[in-house]
Design a protein around this motif. Sequence first.
Motif, PDB file in Angstrom:
ATOM      1  N   GLU A 126      -0.757  -3.129  11.199  1.00 34.40           N
ATOM      2  CA  GLU A 126      -0.193  -2.250  12.200  1.00 34.40           C
ATOM      3  C   GLU A 126      -0.464  -2.822  13.580  1.00 34.40           C
ATOM      4  OE1 GLU A 126      -0.188   2.564  12.264  1.00 34.40           O
ATOM      5  OE2 GLU A 126      -1.501   1.533  10.908  1.00 34.40           O
ATOM      6  N   THR A 144      -1.818   5.156   6.757  1.00 38.47           N
ATOM      7  CA  THR A 144      -2.916   5.408   7.677  1.00 38.47           C
ATOM      8  C   THR A 144      -3.069   6.898   7.958  1.00 38.47           C
ATOM      9  OG1 THR A 144      -2.047   3.455   8.731  1.00 38.47           O
ATOM     10  CG2 THR A 144      -3.961   4.435   9.725  1.00 38.47           C
ATOM     11  N   THR A 199      -6.592  -2.698  10.839  1.00 37.17           N
ATOM     12  CA  THR A 199      -5.133  -2.706  10.811  1.00 37.17           C
ATOM     13  C   THR A 199      -4.552  -2.943   9.421  1.00 37.17           C
ATOM     14  OG1 THR A 199      -5.159  -5.051  11.296  1.00 37.17           O
ATOM     15  CG2 THR A 199      -4.908  -3.548  13.163  1.00 37.17           C
ATOM     16  N   MET A 253      -3.768  -2.506   5.557  1.00 35.16           N
ATOM     17  CA  MET A 253      -3.756  -1.328   4.686  1.00 35.16           C
ATOM     18  C   MET A 253      -4.844  -1.390   3.612  1.00 35.16           C
ATOM     19  SD  MET A 253      -1.568   0.611   5.851  1.00 35.16           S
ATOM     20  CE  MET A 253      -1.082   0.115   7.474  1.00 35.16           C
ATOM     21  N   ARG A 288      -1.687   6.515  14.906  1.00 31.86           N
ATOM     22  CA  ARG A 288      -1.078   5.535  14.012  1.00 31.86           C
ATOM     23  C   ARG A 288       0.300   5.995  13.548  1.00 31.86           C
ATOM     24  NH1 ARG A 288      -4.499   1.889  11.700  1.00 31.86           N
ATOM     25  NH2 ARG A 288      -6.297   1.538  13.025  1.00 31.86           N
ATOM     26  N   LEU A 308      -8.200  -0.841   4.983  1.00 34.89           N
ATOM     27  CA  LEU A 308      -8.317   0.553   5.427  1.00 34.89           C
ATOM     28  C   LEU A 308      -8.753   1.446   4.268  1.00 34.89           C
ATOM     29  CD1 LEU A 308      -7.480   1.656   8.243  1.00 34.89           C
ATOM     30  CD2 LEU A 308      -5.402   2.447   7.191  1.00 34.89           C
TER      31      LEU A 308
END
Lengths: 491, 223
Positions: free
Chosen positions: B94, B154, B29, B31, B149, B34
């Motif tokens: 997120e 994302t 989740t 950033m 998403r 990710l």
Amino acid sequence: MNPHADSIYPVLLIPLLGAIALGAIGHSRRAGWVNIAISAATFMASLRLALGVWEHGPLLTTSGMFYIDAFNVYLLVLTTFVGLTTAIFSRNYMLDEMKQGRVNSKRLQLYHAMYQGFLFTMLLALATNNLGILWVAMEGATLATVLLVSLYRTPESIEAAWKYFILCGVGIAQALFGTVLLFFAAERVIPNRHQALLWSVLYAHAARLDPAVMGLAFVFLLVGYGTKVGLVPLHNWLPDAHSEGPTPISAVLSGLLLNVALYALVRIKMLADPTLGVLPGELMMGFGMLSFIVAVLFLHRQRDIKRLYSYSSIEHMGLMTFGFGIGGALATFAALLHMTVHSLTKSSIFVTAGHAAHIAGTQSIDRIRGLIRTQPAVGWGLLIGTAAIAGFPPFGIFTSEFLLLAATMQSWPWLTAPLLIGLVVALAGLFRQVQPMVYGEALPGQRHARTSMLPVAVHLALVLWLGLAIPAFLAQWFNHATFLISGSSLL
Amino acid sequence: MVAVGLYTQAIRMLAALVLFTSFALLAQTRMAALIRLFAWQGALLAVTTALVALVTHQPRLYLSALLTLGLKALLIPWFLNRLVIRLELQHETEDLRGNAMVLLGAAALTVFSYYVVMPIVELSTLVTRNVIAVSLAIVLLGMLLIIVRRKAVTQVVGFMCMENGLFFAAVVSTYGMPMVVELGVAFDVLVASILFGVFFLHLRDSIDSLDVDRLNRLREADE
């Protein structure tokens, strides 16, 4: 070896160098003229190329990178021609936008550079012999236009551009997977792997490609390039991108890019047909028919003039895909003719719609009224253009739709009914919206727009000419292309 | 024979790791994390490609591996990271309600990929034929990431993952596309990542957020 083999290079180099030059000087007031000059030079170069192909037959460059035959050469000429007329329109239009403060000189610079960049990617996609480069050029066309769609930086335009970017990116990724599969199938029959993605080589070996792999590859490629053609249910990006960007971009997106994507699809179909039989054609017919029907119904619900005509584009792309899907000489000829007349008519309509929106100060159909009173040229242009696109005789679209209906009646009689009904519903949808816009009382607060109706007049005159009598050399040309695609000729 | 068996196993294991990063991306989740995961995927991809090059004696694949390493593992993640820091999003998370379903769906997509590529695996004689399905699965999981998403960052990572999967597909099913095509695709990816960067700034200016959910002004028809 074709003595004119080198004549392809100017067609690609002029817009490429033009994009770089306009990247440097695109903000100046003269950039509009430079843009026109570059487009005119490209058009002349493409005519020279067409003449060479006409005299000496298909052309393959020494490296095997470019392959020009009757099918793509006419699309090349059409692309450079519409590129030129739209450049003429865009000069006045963008100056007007500047005056209203919707774009500043930096964005104008971006606009001009990307305009030529976009033309370059389309011409590259049409001319290349390598299916991998075809994919790269198609993706490049998205990349070149995505910043143009968001040129005005309004929330709506940024949303449209984001959707365009992501949806087309996802869609076209499928096409790359399909290309990999095609390469995989080709590698087993073509000894030299450096030639295994060249279309001309693949075409010669098409009957020996593995059917199972080809079936899979075709489905991926259909979804991928179908997204760019705007086939339902992959069409969501199209009305947004066409309605939010500057009008000259709507004109070239609708008139040219959709054609180029369809061109890619038909080239793939030509490779898949020998091993897969009727499957590719029937898939294309299905998608085409679905797009046609859905777009016709959505025509009635539109409130924005450019969205209205975007749905009309989906409708016509559906018809063409359907036509190529039927196969056979008559349907293929009709679809080829339809590609030409639709492209000419639709770009002229977007030009007129752009002027109409300038006059009314909005793209909302409810607020555009009485065009014939305020600026008769724009009003009549819109009315005649719409009559042409709806398929009224004696315009060229009537001819191509008539041929398409005849072909449908020959091979799939029961599909004639939905086609006919759809055409009538589309006609009603268009005229219901256009009638109040051109007739009726003008609303207060209209402004006078600097128009350039020359491109519109030229395009519509050509469409009329094609409807009354297709000149012999052009008919021969379509016939050649028909023979290449369907294996039999009409004339 | 034993050596080839070992190499094949190594390739399969690396492919499984690449696939694993795709699943991890779906579950991540934050950033910053990710983007780091995405960089790892690129690096693993480059290593796998180099190994395939070693096993099959295809020297041009080393070039592809290098290109992937530079572009997907270093340049693009660095660029994305810089943007995220500049926009102060690195701690943004997120909401992932119902993510168990998404992961189950991802598993189903992986099985589906094995089913789809069956005819190709049957035909292929390459040592890498068993991982063709993995490459398709990576493409599909990238697509899934874009669909489920709502953050622009994302979605961009998902987009780049699809590209990773496509590149991987080309490597394992045909030992890579012709060089000119590969360079063209790499160029497109590079331009796309720059454009995405421009877009982040535009999105920030116009809707004051990078939540794609806020992009809802354009409807089929205004009621």
